[in-house]
Design a protein around this motif. Structure first.
Motif, PDB file in Angstrom:
ATOM      1  N   VAL A 109      11.857 -30.548  63.421  1.00  0.00           N
ATOM      2  CA  VAL A 109      10.403 -30.071  63.906  1.00  0.00           C
ATOM      3  C   VAL A 109      10.819 -28.964  64.716  1.00  0.00           C
ATOM      4  N   SER A 110      10.502 -27.615  64.545  1.00  0.00           N
ATOM      5  CA  SER A 110      10.880 -26.820  65.356  1.00  0.00           C
ATOM      6  C   SER A 110       9.734 -26.137  66.221  1.00  0.00           C
ATOM      7  N   HIS A 111       8.540 -26.536  65.861  1.00  0.00           N
ATOM      8  CA  HIS A 111       7.283 -25.892  66.678  1.00  0.00           C
ATOM      9  C   HIS A 111       7.524 -26.344  68.150  1.00  0.00           C
ATOM     10  N   PRO A 112       7.394 -24.896  68.888  1.00  0.00           N
ATOM     11  CA  PRO A 112       7.712 -25.321  70.600  1.00  0.00           C
ATOM     12  C   PRO A 112       6.676 -26.326  71.251  1.00  0.00           C
ATOM     13  N   ARG A 113       5.557 -26.630  70.636  1.00  0.00           N
ATOM     14  CA  ARG A 113       4.423 -27.363  71.438  1.00  0.00           C
ATOM     15  C   ARG A 113       4.619 -28.915  71.204  1.00  0.00           C
ATOM     16  N   ILE A 114       5.239 -29.144  69.805  1.00  0.00           N
ATOM     17  CA  ILE A 114       5.223 -30.601  69.365  1.00  0.00           C
ATOM     18  C   ILE A 114       6.198 -31.280  70.319  1.00  0.00           C
ATOM     19  N   ARG A 115       5.509 -32.293  70.450  1.00  0.00           N
ATOM     20  CA  ARG A 115       6.008 -33.515  71.333  1.00  0.00           C
ATOM     21  C   ARG A 115       6.281 -33.294  72.540  1.00  0.00           C
ATOM     22  N   LYS A 116       5.862 -32.206  73.347  1.00  0.00           N
ATOM     23  CA  LYS A 116       6.247 -31.851  74.604  1.00  0.00           C
ATOM     24  C   LYS A 116       5.047 -32.311  75.424  1.00  0.00           C
ATOM     25  N   GLU A 117       3.840 -32.093  75.286  1.00  0.00           N
ATOM     26  CA  GLU A 117       2.684 -32.529  75.980  1.00  0.00           C
ATOM     27  C   GLU A 117       2.305 -33.957  75.619  1.00  0.00           C
ATOM     28  N   VAL A 118       1.977 -34.951  76.651  1.00  0.00           N
ATOM     29  CA  VAL A 118       1.466 -36.343  76.232  1.00  0.00           C
ATOM     30  C   VAL A 118       0.158 -36.073  75.622  1.00  0.00           C
ATOM     31  N   CYS A 119      -0.023 -37.183  74.545  1.00  0.00           N
ATOM     32  CA  CYS A 119      -1.317 -37.395  73.604  1.00  0.00           C
ATOM     33  C   CYS A 119      -2.494 -37.551  74.831  1.00  0.00           C
ATOM     34  N   ARG A 120      -3.706 -36.818  74.567  1.00  0.00           N
ATOM     35  CA  ARG A 120      -4.757 -37.223  75.535  1.00  0.00           C
ATOM     36  C   ARG A 120      -5.172 -38.779  75.365  1.00  0.00           C
ATOM     37  N   MET A 121      -5.145 -39.430  74.133  1.00  0.00           N
ATOM     38  CA  MET A 121      -5.502 -40.907  73.857  1.00  0.00           C
ATOM     39  C   MET A 121      -4.639 -41.629  74.533  1.00  0.00           C
ATOM     40  N   VAL A 122      -3.385 -41.490  74.747  1.00  0.00           N
ATOM     41  CA  VAL A 122      -2.459 -42.017  75.407  1.00  0.00           C
ATOM     42  C   VAL A 122      -2.611 -42.132  76.984  1.00  0.00           C
ATOM     43  N   LEU A 123      -2.965 -40.716  77.457  1.00  0.00           N
ATOM     44  CA  LEU A 123      -3.288 -40.595  79.004  1.00  0.00           C
ATOM     45  C   LEU A 123      -4.369 -41.369  79.469  1.00  0.00           C
ATOM     46  N   HIS A 127       0.642 -34.236  67.097  1.00  0.00           N
ATOM     47  CA  HIS A 127       1.680 -33.506  67.595  1.00  0.00           C
ATOM     48  C   HIS A 127       2.195 -33.684  69.079  1.00  0.00           C
ATOM     49  N   PHE A 128       1.494 -34.740  69.621  1.00  0.00           N
ATOM     50  CA  PHE A 128       1.733 -34.824  71.004  1.00  0.00           C
ATOM     51  C   PHE A 128       2.811 -36.099  71.162  1.00  0.00           C
ATOM     52  N   ARG A 129       3.237 -36.345  72.462  1.00  0.00           N
ATOM     53  CA  ARG A 129       4.171 -37.495  72.790  1.00  0.00           C
ATOM     54  C   ARG A 129       3.367 -38.795  72.805  1.00  0.00           C
ATOM     55  N   HIS A 130       3.874 -39.945  72.639  1.00  0.00           N
ATOM     56  CA  HIS A 130       3.124 -41.002  72.584  1.00  0.00           C
ATOM     57  C   HIS A 130       3.856 -41.932  73.914  1.00  0.00           C
ATOM     58  N   ALA A 131       4.900 -41.438  74.153  1.00  0.00           N
ATOM     59  CA  ALA A 131       5.604 -42.233  75.158  1.00  0.00           C
ATOM     60  C   ALA A 131       5.537 -41.576  76.671  1.00  0.00           C
ATOM     61  N   LEU A 132       5.353 -42.277  77.652  1.00  0.00           N
ATOM     62  CA  LEU A 132       5.283 -41.755  79.165  1.00  0.00           C
ATOM     63  C   LEU A 132       6.555 -41.827  79.874  1.00  0.00           C
ATOM     64  N   THR A 133       6.864 -40.966  80.466  1.00  0.00           N
ATOM     65  CA  THR A 133       8.165 -41.014  81.544  1.00  0.00           C
ATOM     66  C   THR A 133       7.865 -41.830  82.658  1.00  0.00           C
ATOM     67  N   ILE A 134       8.697 -42.224  83.205  1.00  0.00           N
ATOM     68  CA  ILE A 134       8.642 -43.319  84.396  1.00  0.00           C
ATOM     69  C   ILE A 134       7.789 -42.358  85.458  1.00  0.00           C
ATOM     70  N   GLN A 135       8.025 -41.080  85.777  1.00  0.00           N
ATOM     71  CA  GLN A 135       7.127 -40.405  86.762  1.00  0.00           C
ATOM     72  C   GLN A 135       5.723 -40.076  86.223  1.00  0.00           C
ATOM     73  N   GLU A 136       5.387 -40.016  84.908  1.00  0.00           N
ATOM     74  CA  GLU A 136       3.995 -39.936  84.324  1.00  0.00           C
ATOM     75  C   GLU A 136       3.300 -41.152  84.659  1.00  0.00           C
ATOM     76  N   LYS A 137       4.085 -42.328  84.323  1.00  0.00           N
ATOM     77  CA  LYS A 137       3.248 -43.646  84.641  1.00  0.00           C
ATOM     78  C   LYS A 137       2.997 -43.871  85.707  1.00  0.00           C
ATOM     79  N   ARG A 138       3.898 -43.448  86.787  1.00  0.00           N
ATOM     80  CA  ARG A 138       3.586 -43.574  88.356  1.00  0.00           C
ATOM     81  C   ARG A 138       2.349 -42.870  88.803  1.00  0.00           C
ATOM     82  N   LEU A 139       2.117 -41.487  88.289  1.00  0.00           N
ATOM     83  CA  LEU A 139       1.209 -40.808  88.581  1.00  0.00           C
ATOM     84  C   LEU A 139      -0.218 -41.368  87.800  1.00  0.00           C
ATOM     85  N   ILE A 140      -0.123 -41.914  86.776  1.00  0.00           N
ATOM     86  CA  ILE A 140      -1.489 -42.274  86.086  1.00  0.00           C
ATOM     87  C   ILE A 140      -1.886 -43.839  86.669  1.00  0.00           C
TER      88      ILE A 140
END
Length: 74
Positions: free
Chosen positions: A34-48, A59-72
Motif C-alpha cells: 500500500v503506497s497511499h501516504p494517508r493510509i494507516r497513519k491516522e487512527v480510525c475515529r470509531m476506535v478513538l 484506511h485508518f489504523r485500528h491499533a493505538l500506541t501506548i502514548q495514544e492509550k494514555r491520552l485517551i
C-alpha cells in the motif's frame, strides 16, 4: 490501488469470475504494498471513540500506541 488485498471470492472458492479484470490479488505473490501516504497513519475515529470499526476497507489504523492509550483513557 490495485491488488493490495486478496480477492474474497478467490479466498472462499478458489476461483474468481473476474480473474482477468479483478482488482484484487489471487495469491500472496500478486499482493502489492500500500503506497497511499494517508493510509494507516491516522487512527480510525470509531476506535478513538472506544468502538469497533465496521468497515472492511477502512484506511485508518485500528491499533493505538501506548502514548495514544494514555491520552485517551487517562
Amino acid at each position: 490501488m490495485w491488488k493490495t488485498k486478496l480477492c474474497s471470492e478467490w479466498l472462499e472458492t478458489g476461483v474468481c469470475p473476474n480473474v482477468d479484470h479483478c482488482q484484487f490479488a489471487h495469491g500472496t505473490h500478486e499482493l502489492r504494498p500500500v503506497s497511499h501516504p494517508r493510509i494507516r497513519k491516522e487512527v480510525c475515529r470509531m476506535v478513538l471513540n472506544g468502538g469497533l470499526c465496521e468497515y472492511d476497507r477502512c484506511h485508518f489504523r485500528h491499533a493505538l500506541t501506548i502514548q495514544e492509550k494514555r491520552l485517551i483513557f487517562n
